[in-house]
Design a protein around this motif. Structure first.
Motif, PDB file in Angstrom:
ATOM      1  N   ALA A   1      -1.707  -1.574  -8.812  1.00 40.90           N
ATOM      2  CA  ALA A   1      -1.519  -1.149 -10.205  1.00 40.90           C
ATOM      3  C   ALA A   1      -1.069   0.312 -10.264  1.00 40.90           C
ATOM      4  CB  ALA A   1      -2.808  -1.350 -10.992  1.00 40.90           C
ATOM      5  N   GLN A   2      -1.673   1.154  -9.460  1.00 43.80           N
ATOM      6  CA  GLN A   2      -1.307   2.575  -9.448  1.00 43.80           C
ATOM      7  C   GLN A   2       0.125   2.765  -8.976  1.00 43.80           C
ATOM      8  OE1 GLN A   2      -3.525   5.093 -10.580  1.00 43.80           O
ATOM      9  NE2 GLN A   2      -1.572   6.148 -10.675  1.00 43.80           N
ATOM     10  N   HIS A   3       0.523   2.045  -7.930  1.00 42.15           N
ATOM     11  CA  HIS A   3       1.893   2.180  -7.417  1.00 42.15           C
ATOM     12  C   HIS A   3       2.918   1.664  -8.423  1.00 42.15           C
ATOM     13  CE1 HIS A   3       0.429   3.789  -3.762  1.00 42.15           C
ATOM     14  NE2 HIS A   3       0.119   2.640  -3.166  1.00 42.15           N
ATOM     15  N   LEU A   4       2.598   0.584  -9.134  1.00 39.99           N
ATOM     16  CA  LEU A   4       3.504   0.102 -10.183  1.00 39.99           C
ATOM     17  C   LEU A   4       3.705   1.192 -11.232  1.00 39.99           C
ATOM     18  CD1 LEU A   4       2.203  -3.552 -10.664  1.00 39.99           C
ATOM     19  CD2 LEU A   4       4.475  -2.896  -9.837  1.00 39.99           C
ATOM     20  N   LYS A   5       2.622   1.868 -11.587  1.00 45.04           N
ATOM     21  CA  LYS A   5       2.692   2.937 -12.583  1.00 45.04           C
ATOM     22  C   LYS A   5       3.447   4.144 -12.031  1.00 45.04           C
ATOM     23  CE  LYS A   5      -0.198   5.883 -15.463  1.00 45.04           C
ATOM     24  NZ  LYS A   5      -0.294   7.213 -14.896  1.00 45.04           N
ATOM     25  N   ASP A   6       3.068   4.598 -10.841  1.00 45.96           N
ATOM     26  CA  ASP A   6       3.668   5.802 -10.265  1.00 45.96           C
ATOM     27  C   ASP A   6       5.146   5.624  -9.931  1.00 45.96           C
ATOM     28  OD1 ASP A   6       1.211   7.020 -10.514  1.00 45.96           O
ATOM     29  OD2 ASP A   6       0.687   6.815  -8.386  1.00 45.96           O
ATOM     30  N   ALA A   7       5.544   4.418  -9.587  1.00 46.92           N
ATOM     31  CA  ALA A   7       6.948   4.146  -9.267  1.00 46.92           C
ATOM     32  C   ALA A   7       7.782   3.971 -10.534  1.00 46.92           C
ATOM     33  CB  ALA A   7       7.060   2.916  -8.380  1.00 46.92           C
TER      34      ALA A   7
ATOM     35  N   ASP B   1      14.496  -1.890  -7.933  1.00 45.32           N
ATOM     36  CA  ASP B   1      15.899  -2.261  -7.756  1.00 45.32           C
ATOM     37  C   ASP B   1      16.120  -3.736  -8.074  1.00 45.32           C
ATOM     38  OD1 ASP B   1      16.354   0.362  -6.989  1.00 45.32           O
ATOM     39  OD2 ASP B   1      16.420  -0.104  -4.837  1.00 45.32           O
ATOM     40  N   ILE B   2      15.221  -4.590  -7.619  1.00 43.02           N
ATOM     41  CA  ILE B   2      15.326  -6.023  -7.896  1.00 43.02           C
ATOM     42  C   ILE B   2      15.202  -6.282  -9.396  1.00 43.02           C
ATOM     43  CG2 ILE B   2      14.184  -8.262  -7.614  1.00 43.02           C
ATOM     44  CD1 ILE B   2      13.465  -7.295  -4.730  1.00 43.02           C
ATOM     45  N   TYR B   3      14.223  -5.656 -10.030  1.00 44.09           N
ATOM     46  CA  TYR B   3      14.033  -5.854 -11.473  1.00 44.09           C
ATOM     47  C   TYR B   3      15.253  -5.386 -12.259  1.00 44.09           C
ATOM     48  CZ  TYR B   3       9.088  -6.581 -10.321  1.00 44.09           C
ATOM     49  OH  TYR B   3       7.908  -7.042  -9.801  1.00 44.09           O
ATOM     50  N   GLU B   4      15.845  -4.294 -11.848  1.00 48.89           N
ATOM     51  CA  GLU B   4      17.061  -3.820 -12.526  1.00 48.89           C
ATOM     52  C   GLU B   4      18.201  -4.821 -12.351  1.00 48.89           C
ATOM     53  OE1 GLU B   4      17.682  -1.162 -14.551  1.00 48.89           O
ATOM     54  OE2 GLU B   4      15.545  -0.706 -14.488  1.00 48.89           O
ATOM     55  N   ASP B   5      18.363  -5.333 -11.132  1.00 48.25           N
ATOM     56  CA  ASP B   5      19.407  -6.332 -10.877  1.00 48.25           C
ATOM     57  C   ASP B   5      19.208  -7.594 -11.711  1.00 48.25           C
ATOM     58  OD1 ASP B   5      20.673  -4.690  -9.065  1.00 48.25           O
ATOM     59  OD2 ASP B   5      19.940  -5.752  -7.287  1.00 48.25           O
ATOM     60  N   LEU B   6      17.941  -7.967 -11.885  1.00 47.37           N
ATOM     61  CA  LEU B   6      17.637  -9.175 -12.642  1.00 47.37           C
ATOM     62  C   LEU B   6      17.732  -8.964 -14.152  1.00 47.37           C
ATOM     63  CD1 LEU B   6      14.538 -10.485 -10.658  1.00 47.37           C
ATOM     64  CD2 LEU B   6      16.831 -11.479 -10.696  1.00 47.37           C
ATOM     65  N   ASN B   7      17.805  -7.724 -14.569  1.00 45.00           N
ATOM     66  CA  ASN B   7      17.808  -7.397 -15.993  1.00 45.00           C
ATOM     67  C   ASN B   7      16.578  -7.995 -16.668  1.00 45.00           C
ATOM     68  OD1 ASN B   7      18.817  -6.200 -18.316  1.00 45.00           O
ATOM     69  ND2 ASN B   7      20.000  -8.000 -18.877  1.00 45.00           N
ATOM     70  N   ALA B   8      15.457  -7.894 -15.974  1.00 53.15           N
ATOM     71  CA  ALA B   8      14.207  -8.495 -16.458  1.00 53.15           C
ATOM     72  C   ALA B   8      13.552  -7.584 -17.481  1.00 53.15           C
ATOM     73  CB  ALA B   8      13.260  -8.727 -15.285  1.00 53.15           C
ATOM     74  N   ASN B   9      13.026  -8.206 -18.534  1.00 56.26           N
ATOM     75  CA  ASN B   9      12.324  -7.405 -19.530  1.00 56.26           C
ATOM     76  C   ASN B   9      10.873  -7.829 -19.711  1.00 56.26           C
ATOM     77  OD1 ASN B   9      12.681  -9.773 -20.946  1.00 56.26           O
ATOM     78  ND2 ASN B   9      14.208  -8.942 -22.325  1.00 56.26           N
ATOM     79  N   THR B  10      10.486  -8.952 -19.145  1.00 52.80           N
ATOM     80  CA  THR B  10       9.096  -9.394 -19.186  1.00 52.80           C
ATOM     81  C   THR B  10       8.620  -9.593 -17.749  1.00 52.80           C
ATOM     82  OG1 THR B  10       9.419 -10.480 -21.314  1.00 52.80           O
ATOM     83  CG2 THR B  10       7.492 -11.145 -20.027  1.00 52.80           C
TER      84      THR B  10
ATOM     85  N   THR C   1       0.811  -1.217   0.000  1.00 49.50           N
ATOM     86  CA  THR C   1       0.000   0.000   0.000  1.00 49.50           C
ATOM     87  C   THR C   1       0.846   1.271   0.000  1.00 49.50           C
ATOM     88  OG1 THR C   1      -0.180   0.119   2.417  1.00 49.50           O
ATOM     89  CG2 THR C   1      -1.860  -1.190   1.238  1.00 49.50           C
ATOM     90  N   LYS C   2       2.169   1.137   0.112  1.00 49.28           N
ATOM     91  CA  LYS C   2       3.047   2.307   0.182  1.00 49.28           C
ATOM     92  C   LYS C   2       3.888   2.397  -1.088  1.00 49.28           C
ATOM     93  CE  LYS C   2       3.382   2.400   5.175  1.00 49.28           C
ATOM     94  NZ  LYS C   2       4.252   2.295   6.326  1.00 49.28           N
ATOM     95  N   GLU C   3       3.684   3.482  -1.810  1.00 50.07           N
ATOM     96  CA  GLU C   3       4.397   3.657  -3.088  1.00 50.07           C
ATOM     97  C   GLU C   3       5.913   3.597  -2.906  1.00 50.07           C
ATOM     98  OE1 GLU C   3       5.132   6.927  -6.600  1.00 50.07           O
ATOM     99  OE2 GLU C   3       3.373   7.167  -5.336  1.00 50.07           O
ATOM    100  N   ILE C   4       6.410   4.134  -1.822  1.00 46.46           N
ATOM    101  CA  ILE C   4       7.861   4.169  -1.614  1.00 46.46           C
ATOM    102  C   ILE C   4       8.471   2.761  -1.594  1.00 46.46           C
ATOM    103  CG2 ILE C   4       7.799   4.236   0.913  1.00 46.46           C
ATOM    104  CD1 ILE C   4      10.104   6.522   0.349  1.00 46.46           C
ATOM    105  N   ASP C   5       7.715   1.771  -1.143  1.00 49.90           N
ATOM    106  CA  ASP C   5       8.219   0.398  -1.091  1.00 49.90           C
ATOM    107  C   ASP C   5       8.427  -0.194  -2.483  1.00 49.90           C
ATOM    108  OD1 ASP C   5       8.198   0.616   1.632  1.00 49.90           O
ATOM    109  OD2 ASP C   5       6.889  -1.105   1.985  1.00 49.90           O
ATOM    110  N   TYR C   6       7.818   0.387  -3.482  1.00 52.65           N
ATOM    111  CA  TYR C   6       7.954  -0.141  -4.847  1.00 52.65           C
ATOM    112  C   TYR C   6       9.336   0.118  -5.432  1.00 52.65           C
ATOM    113  CZ  TYR C   6       3.156  -1.589  -4.798  1.00 52.65           C
ATOM    114  OH  TYR C   6       1.993  -2.243  -4.488  1.00 52.65           O
ATOM    115  N   GLN C   7      10.107   1.002  -4.816  1.00 51.31           N
ATOM    116  CA  GLN C   7      11.491   1.194  -5.253  1.00 51.31           C
ATOM    117  C   GLN C   7      12.293  -0.084  -5.031  1.00 51.31           C
ATOM    118  OE1 GLN C   7      12.795   3.822  -7.021  1.00 51.31           O
ATOM    119  NE2 GLN C   7      14.453   2.353  -7.274  1.00 51.31           N
ATOM    120  N   VAL C   8      11.939  -0.828  -3.978  1.00 50.10           N
ATOM    121  CA  VAL C   8      12.589  -2.116  -3.731  1.00 50.10           C
ATOM    122  C   VAL C   8      12.395  -3.035  -4.932  1.00 50.10           C
ATOM    123  CG1 VAL C   8      12.523  -4.196  -2.288  1.00 50.10           C
ATOM    124  CG2 VAL C   8      12.349  -1.946  -1.233  1.00 50.10           C
ATOM    125  N   LEU C   9      11.164  -3.076  -5.449  1.00 51.84           N
ATOM    126  CA  LEU C   9      10.899  -3.910  -6.635  1.00 51.84           C
ATOM    127  C   LEU C   9      11.701  -3.429  -7.829  1.00 51.84           C
ATOM    128  CD1 LEU C   9       7.042  -4.563  -6.652  1.00 51.84           C
ATOM    129  CD2 LEU C   9       8.881  -6.097  -5.955  1.00 51.84           C
TER     130      LEU C   9
END
Length: 163
Positions: A127-133, A102-111, A92-100
């Motif tokens: 969905a909103q936090h994924l977009k806003d982050a 960072d993980i996605y960048e480390d994984l070099n994930a594209n899908t 529920t906290k947008e700021i926590d989505y930075q953790v995701l």
């Protein structure tokens, strides 16, 4: 999680719930057992509880032993476990989505596939936090899967779908 570049990440929001333990993780274990998970596939389990990945997998193990189609064994479990990571965050906290991010960048994930195994009132905020982050970058492919019930009536279902 940074040792291998992952191309596809299946993120499960609500990973400490019954649906994940009884259905989702056993399904992925079954795919792993049958050698149907590519090496570049990751399952990222998101939950509010303060677990390490190792603790999470130990909790999931008895559920897998009960829910899989094949005979459980430690070698297959170790192979499956290489695909799974757990991260604690408050969905529920947008700021926590930075953790995701960072993980996605480390994984070099594209899908990215986002499975919302949460109550319907969390669909829109996630969905909103994924977009806003800014996780939903154009250079990546994104799909969101929501668990039913999908809204309380037609109007709320349409609102969720639009969001």
């Amino acid at each position: 999680m940074t040792d291998t570049a992952k191309k596809t990440v299946f993120t499960i929001f609500g990973s400490t719930g019954d649906l994940t333990y009884r259905k989702l993780l056993p399904a992925f274990y079954n795919l792993s057992y049958r050698k149907k998970l590519s090496d570049d596939f990751a399952v990222l389990c998101v939950g509010r509880k303060a677990y390490t990945t190792e603790q999470y997998l130990e909790i999931a193990k008895p559920w897998l032993e009960k829910g899989i189609r094949f005979k459980f064994n430690d070698v297959e479990f170790a192979s499956f476990a290489k695909h799974v990571s757990y991260v604690q965050m408050d969905m529920t906290k947008e700021i926590d989505y930075q953790v995701l991010e960072d993980i996605y960048e480390d994984l070099n994930a594209n899908t990215h596939i986002y499975y919302l195994a949460v109550a319907p009132e969390f669909f829109q905020p996630i969905a909103q936090h994924l977009k806003d982050a800014e996780i939903l970058k154009a250079s990546r492919t994104h799909r969101v899967i929501v668990e039913k019930p999908f809204g309380k009536d037609l109007a709320s279902a349409q609102a969720i779908n639009k969001k």
